[in-house]
Design a protein around this motif. Structure first.
Motif, PDB file in Angstrom:
ATOM      1  N   LYS A 167      -3.905   2.818  -2.805  1.00  0.00           N
ATOM      2  CA  LYS A 167      -3.361   4.125  -2.353  1.00  0.00           C
ATOM      3  C   LYS A 167      -4.336   4.989  -1.765  1.00  0.00           C
ATOM      4  O   LYS A 167      -5.703   5.302  -2.008  1.00  0.00           O
ATOM      5  CB  LYS A 167      -3.182   5.094  -3.854  1.00  0.00           C
ATOM      6  CG  LYS A 167      -2.327   4.337  -4.864  1.00  0.00           C
ATOM      7  CD  LYS A 167      -2.117   5.291  -5.918  1.00  0.00           C
ATOM      8  CE  LYS A 167      -3.393   5.612  -7.040  1.00  0.00           C
ATOM      9  NZ  LYS A 167      -3.239   6.314  -8.090  1.00  0.00           N
ATOM     10  N   PHE A 168      -3.922   5.268  -0.447  1.00  0.00           N
ATOM     11  CA  PHE A 168      -4.891   5.889   0.576  1.00  0.00           C
ATOM     12  C   PHE A 168      -4.355   7.326   1.019  1.00  0.00           C
ATOM     13  O   PHE A 168      -3.061   7.385   1.528  1.00  0.00           O
ATOM     14  CB  PHE A 168      -4.805   4.976   1.774  1.00  0.00           C
ATOM     15  CG  PHE A 168      -5.381   3.728   1.239  1.00  0.00           C
ATOM     16  CD1 PHE A 168      -6.805   3.428   1.269  1.00  0.00           C
ATOM     17  CD2 PHE A 168      -4.586   2.364   0.945  1.00  0.00           C
ATOM     18  CE1 PHE A 168      -7.263   2.146   0.844  1.00  0.00           C
ATOM     19  CE2 PHE A 168      -5.077   1.130   0.563  1.00  0.00           C
ATOM     20  CZ  PHE A 168      -6.695   1.046   0.445  1.00  0.00           C
ATOM     21  N   LEU A 169      -5.205   8.041   1.257  1.00  0.00           N
ATOM     22  CA  LEU A 169      -5.065   9.357   2.206  1.00  0.00           C
ATOM     23  C   LEU A 169      -5.404   9.223   3.367  1.00  0.00           C
ATOM     24  O   LEU A 169      -6.839   8.881   3.428  1.00  0.00           O
ATOM     25  CB  LEU A 169      -5.855  10.618   1.234  1.00  0.00           C
ATOM     26  CG  LEU A 169      -5.426  11.110  -0.290  1.00  0.00           C
ATOM     27  CD1 LEU A 169      -6.543  12.058  -0.512  1.00  0.00           C
ATOM     28  CD2 LEU A 169      -4.191  11.520  -0.078  1.00  0.00           C
ATOM     29  N   ILE A 170      -4.697   9.384   4.451  1.00  0.00           N
ATOM     30  CA  ILE A 170      -5.144   9.188   5.774  1.00  0.00           C
ATOM     31  C   ILE A 170      -5.304  10.530   6.429  1.00  0.00           C
ATOM     32  O   ILE A 170      -4.258  11.494   6.610  1.00  0.00           O
ATOM     33  CB  ILE A 170      -4.317   8.169   6.592  1.00  0.00           C
ATOM     34  CG1 ILE A 170      -4.577   6.892   5.979  1.00  0.00           C
ATOM     35  CG2 ILE A 170      -4.884   7.996   7.994  1.00  0.00           C
ATOM     36  CD1 ILE A 170      -3.797   5.745   6.663  1.00  0.00           C
ATOM     37  N   ASP A 171      -6.663  11.000   6.596  1.00  0.00           N
ATOM     38  CA  ASP A 171      -6.812  12.420   6.943  1.00  0.00           C
ATOM     39  C   ASP A 171      -7.053  12.549   8.374  1.00  0.00           C
ATOM     40  O   ASP A 171      -7.725  12.143   9.104  1.00  0.00           O
ATOM     41  CB  ASP A 171      -8.252  12.822   6.225  1.00  0.00           C
ATOM     42  CG  ASP A 171      -8.612  14.132   6.408  1.00  0.00           C
ATOM     43  OD1 ASP A 171      -7.957  14.970   7.063  1.00  0.00           O
ATOM     44  OD2 ASP A 171      -9.722  14.552   5.923  1.00  0.00           O
ATOM     45  N   GLY A 172      -6.265  13.453   8.988  1.00  0.00           N
ATOM     46  CA  GLY A 172      -6.303  13.787  10.514  1.00  0.00           C
ATOM     47  C   GLY A 172      -5.578  12.987  11.180  1.00  0.00           C
ATOM     48  O   GLY A 172      -6.049  13.014  12.524  1.00  0.00           O
TER      49      GLY A 172
ATOM     50  N   GLY B 234      -7.145   9.098  -8.064  1.00  0.00           N
ATOM     51  CA  GLY B 234      -7.535   7.707  -7.763  1.00  0.00           C
ATOM     52  C   GLY B 234      -7.036   7.112  -6.263  1.00  0.00           C
ATOM     53  O   GLY B 234      -7.015   6.097  -6.046  1.00  0.00           O
ATOM     54  N   PHE B 235      -6.880   7.970  -5.522  1.00  0.00           N
ATOM     55  CA  PHE B 235      -6.542   7.796  -3.760  1.00  0.00           C
ATOM     56  C   PHE B 235      -7.888   7.673  -3.291  1.00  0.00           C
ATOM     57  O   PHE B 235      -8.899   8.025  -3.786  1.00  0.00           O
ATOM     58  CB  PHE B 235      -5.771   8.793  -3.190  1.00  0.00           C
ATOM     59  CG  PHE B 235      -4.222   8.754  -3.568  1.00  0.00           C
ATOM     60  CD1 PHE B 235      -3.585   8.475  -2.311  1.00  0.00           C
ATOM     61  CD2 PHE B 235      -3.709   9.072  -4.614  1.00  0.00           C
ATOM     62  CE1 PHE B 235      -2.203   8.218  -2.501  1.00  0.00           C
ATOM     63  CE2 PHE B 235      -2.423   8.928  -4.700  1.00  0.00           C
ATOM     64  CZ  PHE B 235      -1.588   8.702  -3.687  1.00  0.00           C
TER      65      PHE B 235
ATOM     66  N   VAL C 114       0.712  -1.196   0.017  1.00  0.00           N
ATOM     67  CA  VAL C 114       0.062   0.044   0.092  1.00  0.00           C
ATOM     68  C   VAL C 114       0.919   1.359   0.091  1.00  0.00           C
ATOM     69  O   VAL C 114       1.888   1.262   0.387  1.00  0.00           O
ATOM     70  CB  VAL C 114      -1.055  -0.022   1.370  1.00  0.00           C
ATOM     71  CG1 VAL C 114      -2.177  -0.925   0.880  1.00  0.00           C
ATOM     72  CG2 VAL C 114      -0.086  -0.024   2.473  1.00  0.00           C
ATOM     73  N   THR C 115       0.171   2.236  -0.740  1.00  0.00           N
ATOM     74  CA  THR C 115       0.941   3.605  -0.579  1.00  0.00           C
ATOM     75  C   THR C 115       0.018   4.719   0.368  1.00  0.00           C
ATOM     76  O   THR C 115      -1.163   4.607   0.191  1.00  0.00           O
ATOM     77  CB  THR C 115       1.081   4.321  -1.919  1.00  0.00           C
ATOM     78  OG1 THR C 115       1.835   3.615  -2.859  1.00  0.00           O
ATOM     79  CG2 THR C 115       1.475   5.767  -1.954  1.00  0.00           C
ATOM     80  N   VAL C 116       0.548   5.162   1.324  1.00  0.00           N
ATOM     81  CA  VAL C 116      -0.114   6.024   2.266  1.00  0.00           C
ATOM     82  C   VAL C 116       0.423   7.213   2.183  1.00  0.00           C
ATOM     83  O   VAL C 116       1.509   7.559   2.335  1.00  0.00           O
ATOM     84  CB  VAL C 116      -0.198   5.205   4.009  1.00  0.00           C
ATOM     85  CG1 VAL C 116      -0.444   6.257   4.812  1.00  0.00           C
ATOM     86  CG2 VAL C 116      -0.852   4.011   3.869  1.00  0.00           C
TER      87      VAL C 116
END
Length: 212
Positions: A106-111, A52-53, A27-29
């Motif tokens: 591919k993930f954006l981890i917010d906060g 595309g995240f 995974v890409t974080v």
């Protein structure tokens, strides 16, 4: 003595192989951090659409777990009611489950991580962020935005806003400084108009552009 000297190299190799593996996928974080009113949410939506995240919000996952009525959700709800902080491990497990269930890698981890304790706990997962996207914005500008937006949010009064700023500065800035020392922070001037901010974001995310 020779075997003792050789041992660390073997361990390091194994760690490299295992790093960023979640289940059977690599995974890409990207961690997304910024103060309240810095415009993180708007730009996360743009990144999802153009690159595309998948956008994961730690707060949303906790709220969804509470809503599900599970035993875990009840425990989280009780902790919040008592004014306690939900353990990092609980939030991280929810983030991991969401990443495993999702077909994307591919993930954006917010906060999140909100503080140093969160960060240290996340590092135990052997998943390290590709980088930290930091929306840098002055307190005055964030205050102006929060007071100006008409979302009917009860917490958008001046005292609460200033408390939220204080928490962000005390808890989250050390996390940003930690990753900055590792040359992993991409800082965005979030005080600019939304389209201009996204131009800066696009330049950072260019390597992740979806193939057309």
């Amino acid at each position: 003595m020779g075997t003792v000297v050789d041992a660390p190299a073997v361990v390091t190799e194994k760690e490299v192989v295992a790093e960023n593996m979640l289940g059977d996928k690599k995974v890409t974080v990207v961690f997304v951090l910024g103060g309240p009113g810095s415009g993180k949410g708007t730009q996360c939506s743009n990144i999802v659409e153009h690159f595309g995240f998948t956008h994961l919000s730690a707060g949303d996952l906790l709220r969804a777990e509470i809503k599900s009525g599970s035993e875990n959700g009840t425990m989280i709800e009780n902790m919040i009611k008592e004014g306690k902080i939900v353990p990092s491990e609980v939030t991280i497990k929810l983030l991991q489950q969401a990443m495993i269930k999702n077909e994307n890698d591919k993930f954006l981890i917010d906060g999140f991580p909100r503080n140093e304790e969160n960060r240290a706990a996340f590092e135990n997962t052997k998943i390290s962020p590709a980088f930290v996207l930091f929306f840098n914005c002055s307190e005055e500008e964030m205050e102006r935005r929060l007071l100006g937006r008409n979302e009917g949010r009860v917490d958008d009064n001046i005292e609460t806003i200033r408390k939220r700023f204080k928490v962000f500065v005390e808890s989250s800035l050390p996390v940003i400084e930690y990753y900055d020392a590792k040359d992993k922070v991409k800082k965005i001037d979030a005080a600019k108009p939304i389209p201009e901010v996204f131009e800066d974001v696009k330049a950072i995310f260019a390597p992740y552009a979806k193939a057309t």
